[in-house]
Write a protein that holds these residues in place. Sequence first.
Motif, PDB file in Angstrom:
ATOM      1  N   THR A  17       0.759  -1.379  -0.050  1.00  0.00           N
ATOM      2  CA  THR A  17       0.209   0.043   0.441  1.00  0.00           C
ATOM      3  C   THR A  17       1.161   1.287  -0.354  1.00  0.00           C
ATOM      4  N   PRO A  18       2.225   1.269   0.455  1.00  0.00           N
ATOM      5  CA  PRO A  18       2.408   2.923   1.007  1.00  0.00           C
ATOM      6  C   PRO A  18       2.872   3.527  -1.303  1.00  0.00           C
ATOM      7  N   VAL A  19       3.261   2.028  -1.817  1.00  0.00           N
ATOM      8  CA  VAL A  19       3.100   2.400  -3.440  1.00  0.00           C
ATOM      9  C   VAL A  19       2.280   3.747  -4.143  1.00  0.00           C
ATOM     10  N   ALA A  27      -4.878   3.474  -5.791  1.00  0.00           N
ATOM     11  CA  ALA A  27      -5.272   2.924  -4.361  1.00  0.00           C
ATOM     12  C   ALA A  27      -4.905   2.149  -5.091  1.00  0.00           C
ATOM     13  N   VAL A  28      -5.365   0.476  -3.762  1.00  0.00           N
ATOM     14  CA  VAL A  28      -4.659  -0.637  -3.931  1.00  0.00           C
ATOM     15  C   VAL A  28      -6.169  -1.290  -3.392  1.00  0.00           C
ATOM     16  N   TYR A  29      -6.132  -2.315  -4.685  1.00  0.00           N
ATOM     17  CA  TYR A  29      -8.494  -2.735  -4.255  1.00  0.00           C
ATOM     18  C   TYR A  29      -7.635  -4.753  -3.980  1.00  0.00           C
ATOM     19  N   GLU A  30      -8.514  -5.217  -3.092  1.00  0.00           N
ATOM     20  CA  GLU A  30      -8.878  -6.560  -3.327  1.00  0.00           C
ATOM     21  C   GLU A  30     -10.231  -6.740  -3.780  1.00  0.00           C
ATOM     22  N   ALA A 101       8.606  -0.626  -7.569  1.00  0.00           N
ATOM     23  CA  ALA A 101       8.410  -0.558  -6.129  1.00  0.00           C
ATOM     24  C   ALA A 101       7.581  -1.015  -5.025  1.00  0.00           C
ATOM     25  N   ALA A 102       6.718  -2.175  -5.423  1.00  0.00           N
ATOM     26  CA  ALA A 102       5.175  -2.845  -5.317  1.00  0.00           C
ATOM     27  C   ALA A 102       6.822  -3.579  -4.482  1.00  0.00           C
TER      28      ALA A 102
END
Length: 156
Positions: A17-19, A27-30, A101-102
């Motif tokens: 998530t810090p990416v 955003a980071v989604y699931e 980065a991730a």
Amino acid sequence: MTTLIDDALDAFIAAITPVTSTTGVTAVYEDRTQAYTHDDAPAINVSLTDAAADVLGDQHPARSVLRTTVQIDLAIYTRSAINAAGQEVSARKLAGPIWAAAHALLMADPSLGDKALRVRWRRSTWRKESADGAAGWASHTYELTLAMRELTLTGP
């Protein structure tokens, strides 16, 4: 109570998530099911795709530990960009720095806070989609190795 698989997936998402603060990811989604729009790009979608286990040691369910392999798909959604020469930039080139980065965030603690024995990248696929300009997905499959109690599906 949650399983170690659930805990490991949550830790995986928290690790990447810090990416969002360093790469422009919105955003980071699931498991997002809503269609992605131009304004959503770039974004990351994380999906748990598979889990399988082998018994390690004792065969009695109350005592045995499962070596569990979990597959997680980290998919990066991008939309076309125009570079200084007026040419469209490929989805691969747009997603590459985000993936790097991730991945660096995951490898900073490949145990995901002691939720996993190991996190390992396994394979990647790239595909394009038609939209108001090129859209694309760079999907990267990660394999997590976990040690779970057979009786409770929690950590040993």
